[in-house]
Design a protein around this motif. Structure first.
Motif, PDB file in Angstrom:
ATOM      1  N   LYS A  41      -2.108  61.932  60.518  1.00 32.45           N
ATOM      2  CA  LYS A  41      -1.893  62.328  59.125  1.00 32.45           C
ATOM      3  C   LYS A  41      -3.247  62.775  58.594  1.00 32.45           C
ATOM      4  N   LEU A  42      -3.251  63.957  58.010  1.00 28.64           N
ATOM      5  CA  LEU A  42      -4.498  64.527  57.502  1.00 28.64           C
ATOM      6  C   LEU A  42      -4.321  64.956  56.055  1.00 28.64           C
ATOM      7  N   PHE A  58      -2.187  70.421  72.006  1.00 27.80           N
ATOM      8  CA  PHE A  58      -1.665  71.337  71.010  1.00 27.80           C
ATOM      9  C   PHE A  58      -0.885  70.530  70.001  1.00 27.80           C
ATOM     10  N   PHE A  59      -0.432  71.179  68.949  1.00 26.75           N
ATOM     11  CA  PHE A  59       0.030  70.478  67.770  1.00 26.75           C
ATOM     12  C   PHE A  59       1.402  70.993  67.331  1.00 26.75           C
ATOM     13  N   GLY A  64       4.024  69.478  56.107  1.00 26.12           N
ATOM     14  CA  GLY A  64       2.828  70.099  55.562  1.00 26.12           C
ATOM     15  C   GLY A  64       2.626  71.506  56.092  1.00 26.12           C
ATOM     16  N   SER A  65       1.442  72.044  55.823  1.00 29.68           N
ATOM     17  CA  SER A  65       1.115  73.388  56.291  1.00 29.68           C
ATOM     18  C   SER A  65      -0.325  73.433  56.772  1.00 29.68           C
ATOM     19  N   VAL A  66      -0.583  74.401  57.662  1.00 31.43           N
ATOM     20  CA  VAL A  66      -1.876  74.530  58.327  1.00 31.43           C
ATOM     21  C   VAL A  66      -2.323  75.980  58.255  1.00 31.43           C
ATOM     22  N   ALA A 107      -0.693  66.608  55.681  1.00 26.81           N
ATOM     23  CA  ALA A 107       0.068  67.129  56.818  1.00 26.81           C
ATOM     24  C   ALA A 107       0.223  66.014  57.845  1.00 26.81           C
ATOM     25  N   THR A 108       1.393  65.981  58.444  1.00 25.07           N
ATOM     26  CA  THR A 108       1.651  65.070  59.554  1.00 25.07           C
ATOM     27  C   THR A 108       1.874  65.929  60.784  1.00 25.07           C
ATOM     28  N   LEU A 109       1.076  65.679  61.813  1.00 24.52           N
ATOM     29  CA  LEU A 109       1.136  66.476  63.034  1.00 24.52           C
ATOM     30  C   LEU A 109       1.445  65.584  64.225  1.00 24.52           C
ATOM     31  N   LEU A 110       2.160  66.161  65.170  1.00 21.33           N
ATOM     32  CA  LEU A 110       2.355  65.533  66.466  1.00 21.33           C
ATOM     33  C   LEU A 110       1.345  66.196  67.388  1.00 21.33           C
ATOM     34  N   VAL A 111       0.461  65.401  67.981  1.00 22.30           N
ATOM     35  CA  VAL A 111      -0.569  65.915  68.885  1.00 22.30           C
ATOM     36  C   VAL A 111      -0.092  65.639  70.306  1.00 22.30           C
TER      37      VAL A 111
END
Length: 151
Positions: A41-42, A58-59, A64-66, A107-111
């Motif tokens: 979470k960023l 990769f992500f 959220g948005s990047v 943003a919540t990302l799956l790494v």
């Protein structure tokens, strides 16, 4: 086998068929190619990765948005939910050609880290993965071409 999975791995296993990169793969094949998976979470403007750095992860944007930036601050893409990005560094084994920053408030990302070597028992898993990656990249190129023709 599935009892020893992390929460992020369990979620990836449960939903992997919804991800274009893993379509057509069964659970055994998925686990044969994925080395590690975790959530992050960023906050707004936090850096996800920097141009010039190498990486084999990769992500996937869960929420959220990047922004993808080149040449310091030139935004070339705004990515939203359900989007993969950063796969080129894994594929080419070259430094990243752009930087990625969180654009939204959070943003919540799956790494996802993919293994470097093919499991001897699952060579078809990597074949499926690379076929899927190729299809995703072709879609990205076609989308960029559409955007360029509008300009």
């Amino acid at each position: 086998m599935e009892e020893k999975l992390t929460k992020a791995q369990k979620i990836l296993v449960d939903f992997h068929q919804k991800f274009e990169l893993f379509k057509g793969m069964n659970t055994k094949e998925l686990l044969a190619v994925v080395e590690k998976v975790r959530f992050i979470k960023l906050e707004k403007d936090e850096k996800i990765f920097q141009k010039g750095h190498t990486g084999k992860e990769f992500f996937y944007i869960i929420d959220g948005s990047v922004s993808i930036l080149v040449d310091g601050n030139l935004r070339v893409a705004l990515l939203n939910r359900k989007t993969f990005f950063g796969e080129m560094a894994f594929i080419t084994k070259k430094p990243r050609n752009a930087s990625a920053f969180v654009e939204s408030d959070q943003a919540t990302l799956l790494v996802i880290n993919i293994k470097d070597t093919v499991e001897p028992t699952e060579p078809e898993a990597f074949s499926k993965l690379y076929k899927n990656i190729s299809e995703v990249l072709v879609d990205k190129v076609e989308e960029m071409n559409r955007k360029l023709t509008i300009l």
